[in-house]
Enzyme design. Structure first.
Site: not given
Lengths: 352, 352
Positions: A256, A130
């Site tokens: 994130h 990710c």
């Protein structure tokens, strides 16, 4: 009539798996049938796809008979065991785990960066980590326009990157903390399931994601370094782009953040030129207007497929070097959406 | 009999001010009397010093008559107005605001780094910004041993850096989020009091601390760059050490984290040599044992005076460059303790 596909989602009940179902619903892939697979623990559970209930089945090698396309996010060991069985039965698999990412004959693909690598697949395509995905989406338009020599990244990674249970743990700890309780004993999962000690993430920072390598880097940091090289240069040990990373888990549920310091080949490049390169780049949304306090934030990125880029600034003492701030939904662009997007490209490019 | 001091704390009721009282209680400074000063709003409030109640008084120029030492954390505009009055009346002031930091005749001091600069004071000594202090404490032993050429820092800064009200806001937002409420309207202070828009910090990341400069950097980032140069090289525009920074507010109540990428003069330096230089360095606690998952965490740093350093690693593609992770209590080493520590040094060095 165009081809339709028998699709299976492996790990369908997890934080990423449920989002794979949603992303597949909204995708351009013509789905003839959908099979939802998970461990025996989740078998029997019912989930919806386009308004129809589907009962989750236990994944076995024979589950893949007649399947054309597998989307997988059930953990590395499950992928290692079952995806070769799916390939043997004629399926093409897009795997969101780290099981095959560094195999030389497995393309590691972020479509905005290296869609062309898909054509070299031998039944398995790997989805990157990710934190790598959102960084390369933001860097690729810059690399294409001005070349790229060096990347120094610090991550601010959400709890959901460690799965639904880590997300639940964060919320439980946060509530206990607000109630004045000691939260040291709440931690059973983070920083990482496979390690010995566990620490609370709520109102804290954990500079460990995944286990430690011998050189002091975590495996998450190793992934950011070597996956970036494989995606951008086709070789996990390529030397042209130097990459280093520090990965930190932060008390955020989803999305994130990353501070990315980078150096381009041409030292005369300006911030305005970078902005031009990023504007309209595939998968990128530029949110960069300091005068109006516009910059990417996790709360605003949740549920979006895009990678948000802002805080672009020149390092005034190092011509050709810049800082930026990158945010994306780690469960969508960082996982479920990038997997489905890879599958869309496989369909579009007649590679299934 | 050794000299005793009449001390005043300006801004005594705030998050830093109350900690200045505690740090002064535990300090080596012989206190003859303590005056607690604040705005008219807080006047009349009672606080304790060494078990004795002291009534907070409204700060006016005349408050400083007979005072030898002022510890100040009441905001930049208050310092600008009142500290020259205190100096006029014979006091020496250690100021925790940014009001005087860049004045050429005001020493900007972190005792572990540049205690010697104290002797050049003309009545005012400035305490650096919280995020700068912990970084230079960690970097100075390295600079002294191996030289320092470049620093690239990303911060993970706690809410309390914006004061008690920001801390309260974070907790309120966190509770509302856990209760399933929309928290967008909870934000009235962060990212920064003096700006137009406000965003929630709970379960989010805000890449803005202080207001924006014309070059796209925030003023917090500007401080980290120029304060580091003034503290380490005596000149806010010194060129030898290149510094760049990205400052991000994270949903942590107390203690800042920082990823610090740095380059030393000697490219043959090893991680073991860095560890040796940091072990036992003043104000530094090395917490760096990946095999046992030992690294600095904000929850463990709260209430401590030390700067905690860990995650030391070589950038294997750039000899002489390294990553590390630095955590300290922003209200103590980043503010109240560094202020009292400066005052202790002034006393010890006969500079009051």
């Amino acid at each position: 009539m165009s081809k339709e596909y028998n699709v299976a989602i492996l790990g369908a009940t997890g934080a990423v798996g449920t989002r794979m179902i949603q992303q597949l619903e909204q995708s351009t892939i013509p789905v003839k049938s959908l099979k939802l697979l998970a461990s025996s623990r989740s078998a029997g559970k019912q989930l919806q796809f386009k308004g129809q209930p589907i009962t989750v089945e236990e994944a076995t090698p024979d589950s893949f008979a007649g399947i054309d396309l597998v989307l997988s996010s059930a953990g590395g060991s499950v992928s290692k065991k079952l995806l070769p069985e799916a390939v043997k039965r004629g399926a093409v698999c897009v795997d969101n785990t780290s099981a095959f990412r560094m195999e030389p004959d497995v393309p590691l693909v972020v479509p905005e960066v290296n869609e062309a690598a898909l054509k070299n697949h031998h039944g398995i395509v790997a989805n990157p980590n990710c934190s790598t995905i959102q960084m390369v989406v933001a860097l690729e338009p810059i690399r294409k326009a001005f070349g790229l020599k060096q990347v120094i990244v610090s991550t601010y990674q959400a709890a959901s990157g460690a799965g639904q249970s880590a997300l639940n743990e964060l919320k439980q700890e946060a509530q206990d903390y607000l109630d004045g309780k000691d939260i040291q004993d709440d931690a059973e999962i983070l920083p990482t399931k496979g390690d010995k000690k566990h620490y609370p993430l709520a109102f804290n920072l954990l500079p460990q994601i995944d286990v430690f390598e011998d050189n002091g880097y975590t495996h998450e940091e190793w992934k950011m370094i070597h996956e970036t090289k494989k995606i951008m240069l086709g070789d996990m040990n390529a030397k042209y782009i130097k990459v280093t990373a520090t990965c930190v888990r932060v008390p955020v549920p989803i999305a994130h953040g990353e501070t990315v310091y980078f150096t381009v080949d041409d030292p005369s490049v300006t911030v305005d030129q970078l902005r031009e390169a990023l504007k309209g780049a595939p998968g990128v949304v530029l949110q960069d207007n300091p005068a109006h306090q516009v910059y990417p934030q996790p709360l605003n990125a949740v549920g979006k497929r895009d990678t948000f880029v802002g805080r672009l600034r020149a390092d005034e003492e190092n011509p050709g070097s810049f800082n930026m701030w990158v945010v994306a939904d780690n469960l969508l662009k960082g996982a479920a959406w990038n997997t489905v997007e890879n599958a869309e490209c496989l369909v579009k490019d007649n590679l299934i």
